[in-house]
Design a protein around this motif. Structure first.
Motif, PDB file in Angstrom:
ATOM      1  N   LEU A   1       7.185   0.377 -13.953  1.00 40.77           N
ATOM      2  CA  LEU A   1       5.907   0.560 -13.276  1.00 40.77           C
ATOM      3  C   LEU A   1       5.534  -0.679 -12.474  1.00 40.77           C
ATOM      4  CD1 LEU A   1       3.163   1.926 -12.722  1.00 40.77           C
ATOM      5  CD2 LEU A   1       2.383   1.031 -14.921  1.00 40.77           C
ATOM      6  N   MET A   2       5.664  -1.847 -13.090  1.00 43.99           N
ATOM      7  CA  MET A   2       5.287  -3.085 -12.408  1.00 43.99           C
ATOM      8  C   MET A   2       6.185  -3.341 -11.196  1.00 43.99           C
ATOM      9  SD  MET A   2       2.685  -3.987 -14.198  1.00 43.99           S
ATOM     10  CE  MET A   2       2.294  -5.707 -13.896  1.00 43.99           C
ATOM     11  N   ALA A   3       7.459  -3.062 -11.341  1.00 38.32           N
ATOM     12  CA  ALA A   3       8.378  -3.242 -10.213  1.00 38.32           C
ATOM     13  C   ALA A   3       7.998  -2.314  -9.063  1.00 38.32           C
ATOM     14  CB  ALA A   3       9.816  -2.982 -10.665  1.00 38.32           C
ATOM     15  N   ASN A   4       7.602  -1.106  -9.385  1.00 35.21           N
ATOM     16  CA  ASN A   4       7.206  -0.148  -8.351  1.00 35.21           C
ATOM     17  C   ASN A   4       5.928  -0.601  -7.649  1.00 35.21           C
ATOM     18  OD1 ASN A   4       7.541   2.403  -6.954  1.00 35.21           O
ATOM     19  ND2 ASN A   4       5.741   3.103  -8.090  1.00 35.21           N
ATOM     20  N   LEU A   5       5.003  -1.178  -8.410  1.00 35.47           N
ATOM     21  CA  LEU A   5       3.759  -1.680  -7.813  1.00 35.47           C
ATOM     22  C   LEU A   5       4.038  -2.824  -6.836  1.00 35.47           C
ATOM     23  CD1 LEU A   5       1.453  -1.656 -10.974  1.00 35.47           C
ATOM     24  CD2 LEU A   5       1.155  -0.257  -8.918  1.00 35.47           C
ATOM     25  N   VAL A   6       5.002  -3.676  -7.182  1.00 28.95           N
ATOM     26  CA  VAL A   6       5.396  -4.760  -6.270  1.00 28.95           C
ATOM     27  C   VAL A   6       6.051  -4.182  -5.023  1.00 28.95           C
ATOM     28  CG1 VAL A   6       6.912  -6.747  -5.976  1.00 28.95           C
ATOM     29  CG2 VAL A   6       5.628  -6.485  -8.100  1.00 28.95           C
ATOM     30  N   LYS A   7       6.919  -3.211  -5.221  1.00 33.73           N
ATOM     31  CA  LYS A   7       7.620  -2.588  -4.096  1.00 33.73           C
ATOM     32  C   LYS A   7       6.638  -1.938  -3.125  1.00 33.73           C
ATOM     33  CE  LYS A   7      11.228   0.835  -3.066  1.00 33.73           C
ATOM     34  NZ  LYS A   7      12.182   1.823  -3.653  1.00 33.73           N
ATOM     35  N   MET A   8       5.604  -1.288  -3.642  1.00 37.87           N
ATOM     36  CA  MET A   8       4.618  -0.616  -2.798  1.00 37.87           C
ATOM     37  C   MET A   8       3.865  -1.588  -1.898  1.00 37.87           C
ATOM     38  SD  MET A   8       3.040   2.146  -5.515  1.00 37.87           S
ATOM     39  CE  MET A   8       1.700   2.601  -4.411  1.00 37.87           C
ATOM     40  N   GLN A   9       3.795  -2.860  -2.296  1.00 39.86           N
ATOM     41  CA  GLN A   9       3.048  -3.852  -1.516  1.00 39.86           C
ATOM     42  C   GLN A   9       3.675  -4.109  -0.148  1.00 39.86           C
ATOM     43  OE1 GLN A   9       2.775  -7.268  -4.119  1.00 39.86           O
ATOM     44  NE2 GLN A   9       0.920  -6.500  -5.085  1.00 39.86           N
ATOM     45  N   SER A  10       4.920  -3.713   0.020  1.00 41.98           N
ATOM     46  CA  SER A  10       5.602  -3.943   1.296  1.00 41.98           C
ATOM     47  C   SER A  10       5.175  -2.952   2.373  1.00 41.98           C
ATOM     48  CB  SER A  10       7.120  -3.876   1.109  1.00 41.98           C
ATOM     49  OG  SER A  10       7.510  -2.570   0.691  1.00 41.98           O
ATOM     50  N   SER A  11       4.433  -1.917   1.982  1.00 45.53           N
ATOM     51  CA  SER A  11       3.995  -0.907   2.953  1.00 45.53           C
ATOM     52  C   SER A  11       2.558  -0.490   2.663  1.00 45.53           C
ATOM     53  CB  SER A  11       4.926   0.316   2.907  1.00 45.53           C
ATOM     54  OG  SER A  11       4.505   1.280   3.851  1.00 45.53           O
ATOM     55  N   LEU A  12       1.625  -1.310   3.109  1.00 46.59           N
ATOM     56  CA  LEU A  12       0.216  -1.012   2.849  1.00 46.59           C
ATOM     57  C   LEU A  12      -0.269   0.253   3.553  1.00 46.59           C
ATOM     58  CD1 LEU A  12      -1.516  -4.517   2.766  1.00 46.59           C
ATOM     59  CD2 LEU A  12      -0.562  -3.150   0.902  1.00 46.59           C
TER      60      LEU A  12
ATOM     61  N   VAL B   1      -7.072  -0.722   1.605  1.00 49.66           N
ATOM     62  CA  VAL B   1      -6.345  -1.876   1.075  1.00 49.66           C
ATOM     63  C   VAL B   1      -5.906  -2.749   2.252  1.00 49.66           C
ATOM     64  CG1 VAL B   1      -4.336  -2.666  -0.232  1.00 49.66           C
ATOM     65  CG2 VAL B   1      -5.519  -0.567  -0.912  1.00 49.66           C
ATOM     66  N   VAL B   2      -6.303  -4.018   2.249  1.00 48.62           N
ATOM     67  CA  VAL B   2      -5.999  -4.898   3.372  1.00 48.62           C
ATOM     68  C   VAL B   2      -4.996  -5.998   3.007  1.00 48.62           C
ATOM     69  CG1 VAL B   2      -8.161  -4.492   4.586  1.00 48.62           C
ATOM     70  CG2 VAL B   2      -8.048  -6.303   2.863  1.00 48.62           C
ATOM     71  N   ASN B   3      -4.788  -6.203   1.708  1.00 46.88           N
ATOM     72  CA  ASN B   3      -3.842  -7.240   1.300  1.00 46.88           C
ATOM     73  C   ASN B   3      -3.343  -6.930  -0.108  1.00 46.88           C
ATOM     74  OD1 ASN B   3      -2.298  -9.543   1.502  1.00 46.88           O
ATOM     75  ND2 ASN B   3      -3.947 -10.946   0.952  1.00 46.88           N
ATOM     76  N   ALA B   4      -2.164  -7.404  -0.410  1.00 48.22           N
ATOM     77  CA  ALA B   4      -1.593  -7.211  -1.742  1.00 48.22           C
ATOM     78  C   ALA B   4      -0.585  -8.315  -1.998  1.00 48.22           C
ATOM     79  CB  ALA B   4      -0.932  -5.835  -1.854  1.00 48.22           C
ATOM     80  N   ASP B   5      -0.547  -8.792  -3.227  1.00 45.15           N
ATOM     81  CA  ASP B   5       0.399  -9.855  -3.562  1.00 45.15           C
ATOM     82  C   ASP B   5       0.611  -9.894  -5.066  1.00 45.15           C
ATOM     83  OD1 ASP B   5      -1.816 -11.100  -4.724  1.00 45.15           O
ATOM     84  OD2 ASP B   5      -2.074 -12.562  -3.129  1.00 45.15           O
ATOM     85  N   GLU B   6       1.508 -10.772  -5.494  1.00 43.91           N
ATOM     86  CA  GLU B   6       1.686 -11.062  -6.910  1.00 43.91           C
ATOM     87  C   GLU B   6       1.185 -12.490  -7.118  1.00 43.91           C
ATOM     88  OE1 GLU B   6       4.902 -10.419 -10.500  1.00 43.91           O
ATOM     89  OE2 GLU B   6       5.616 -10.449  -8.434  1.00 43.91           O
TER      90      GLU B   6
ATOM     91  N   TYR C   1      -4.086  -5.760  -5.645  1.00 47.56           N
ATOM     92  CA  TYR C   1      -4.376  -4.952  -4.459  1.00 47.56           C
ATOM     93  C   TYR C   1      -5.814  -5.254  -4.060  1.00 47.56           C
ATOM     94  CZ  TYR C   1      -0.061  -2.286  -4.898  1.00 47.56           C
ATOM     95  OH  TYR C   1       1.261  -1.915  -4.934  1.00 47.56           O
ATOM     96  N   LEU C   2      -5.991  -5.798  -2.853  1.00 52.65           N
ATOM     97  CA  LEU C   2      -7.296  -6.270  -2.391  1.00 52.65           C
ATOM     98  C   LEU C   2      -7.815  -5.351  -1.299  1.00 52.65           C
ATOM     99  CD1 LEU C   2      -6.299 -10.046  -2.169  1.00 52.65           C
ATOM    100  CD2 LEU C   2      -7.123  -8.778  -4.161  1.00 52.65           C
ATOM    101  N   PHE C   3      -9.055  -4.889  -1.436  1.00 56.34           N
ATOM    102  CA  PHE C   3      -9.628  -3.905  -0.539  1.00 56.34           C
ATOM    103  C   PHE C   3     -10.566  -4.550   0.481  1.00 56.34           C
ATOM    104  CE2 PHE C   3      -8.159  -1.714  -4.198  1.00 56.34           C
ATOM    105  CZ  PHE C   3      -7.892  -0.407  -3.832  1.00 56.34           C
ATOM    106  N   GLU C   4     -10.792  -3.836   1.562  1.00 54.30           N
ATOM    107  CA  GLU C   4     -11.595  -4.352   2.675  1.00 54.30           C
ATOM    108  C   GLU C   4     -13.016  -4.694   2.260  1.00 54.30           C
ATOM    109  OE1 GLU C   4     -11.621  -3.217   7.357  1.00 54.30           O
ATOM    110  OE2 GLU C   4     -12.096  -1.588   5.977  1.00 54.30           O
ATOM    111  N   ASP C   5     -13.583  -3.965   1.300  1.00 52.44           N
ATOM    112  CA  ASP C   5     -14.968  -4.206   0.889  1.00 52.44           C
ATOM    113  C   ASP C   5     -15.088  -5.233  -0.226  1.00 52.44           C
ATOM    114  OD1 ASP C   5     -13.933  -2.840  -1.249  1.00 52.44           O
ATOM    115  OD2 ASP C   5     -15.482  -1.285  -1.307  1.00 52.44           O
ATOM    116  N   GLY C   6     -13.993  -5.908  -0.565  1.00 51.05           N
ATOM    117  CA  GLY C   6     -14.030  -6.926  -1.615  1.00 51.05           C
ATOM    118  C   GLY C   6     -13.601  -6.423  -2.977  1.00 51.05           C
ATOM    119  N   SER C   7     -13.367  -5.116  -3.099  1.00 57.22           N
ATOM    120  CA  SER C   7     -12.881  -4.570  -4.366  1.00 57.22           C
ATOM    121  C   SER C   7     -11.447  -5.039  -4.607  1.00 57.22           C
ATOM    122  CB  SER C   7     -12.904  -3.037  -4.338  1.00 57.22           C
ATOM    123  OG  SER C   7     -14.193  -2.554  -4.049  1.00 57.22           O
ATOM    124  N   ARG C   8     -11.030  -4.972  -5.853  1.00 52.45           N
ATOM    125  CA  ARG C   8      -9.637  -5.308  -6.132  1.00 52.45           C
ATOM    126  C   ARG C   8      -9.153  -4.650  -7.417  1.00 52.45           C
ATOM    127  NH1 ARG C   8      -9.321 -11.666  -8.068  1.00 52.45           N
ATOM    128  NH2 ARG C   8     -10.799 -11.533  -9.795  1.00 52.45           N
TER     129      ARG C   8
END
Length: 220
Positions: free
Chosen positions: A99-110, A127-132, A151-158
């Protein structure tokens, strides 16, 4: 302001170096630079000092200002960060790592992530940014990697996913959900109500369907 990984030791380094004088964690522990640990007595005394100051003009029998009054006024002025944490315990370690590996992989295509998000819940921000998360200690230069998938959202949510305890007894996945609300008419809601759109976005994964524990910030 410093954002550190889980672990009070990171605060200790900053305080010993004179870089930090007050600190706190998401599970409500707080403290100052007089001790290298969270201090509940100090926190209570701090609140008593605030209440004494706010009520110094009300000692003749007037209505006393309460902690709730202070907090709600703070929210009305500065907004509120709604927060909850879901703990999924005794998850199959292999499935958790997958699951964690998939979440990292998804970050490459926001854009793809946002398509999924909007397909589930249209009232969630983009979602405007994502990282580990990786932390470099400004005191000793040490680097702590793999401290949470964000996963960081435009309105400040995460949303933050963190894996811990991958031994023989299974793993624990911690999911942190946070959202900033600046509209004074919406700052008094229950956390679960306010965060419902973000929670609905999270489709159940085969590793589990229900959190073992969840923490919320609330004011009763």
């Amino acid at each position: 302001m410093y954002q550190v990984p889980t672990g009070w030791k990171f605060f200790g380094n900053l305080m010993d170096a004179g870089l930090c004088s007050i600190c706190g964690e998401e599970s409500f522990g707080t403290g100052s630079d007089h001790i290298r640990e969270k201090d509940g007595i100090w926190a209570v005394l701090a609140w008593l000092s605030i209440l004494a100051h706010k009520n110094k003009e009300n000692l003749d029998g007037g209505k006393l200002v309460t902690v709730e009054d202070i907090v709600r006024k703070h929210w009305a002025t500065y907004g509120r960060h709604y927060y909850t944490r879901y703990d999924y315990e005794n998850v199959d370690a292999g499935a958790a790592k997958e699951l964690m590996a998939n979440l990292v992989k998804m970050q490459s295509s926001l854009p793809e992530v946002n398509d999924i998000v909007k397909g589930i819940c249209s009232d969630v921000s983009k979602v405007v940014n994502a990282d580990e998360f990786e932390y470099k200690d400004p005191v000793d230069g040490s680097i702590s990697k793999h401290q949470g998938i964000r996963y960081l959202f435009e309105d400040g949510s995460r949303l933050v996913f963190r894996l811990s305890g991958t031994g023989s007894e299974g793993a624990t996945i911690r999911l942190y959900i946070e959202q900033y609300e600046k509209d004074p008419s919406k700052t008094g809601r229950d956390s679960q109500e306010a965060l419902a759109p973000l929670v609905r976005e999270l489709c159940p994964h085969p590793v589990t369907t229900k959190p073992s524990i969840f923490l919320i910030n609330r004011l009763d």
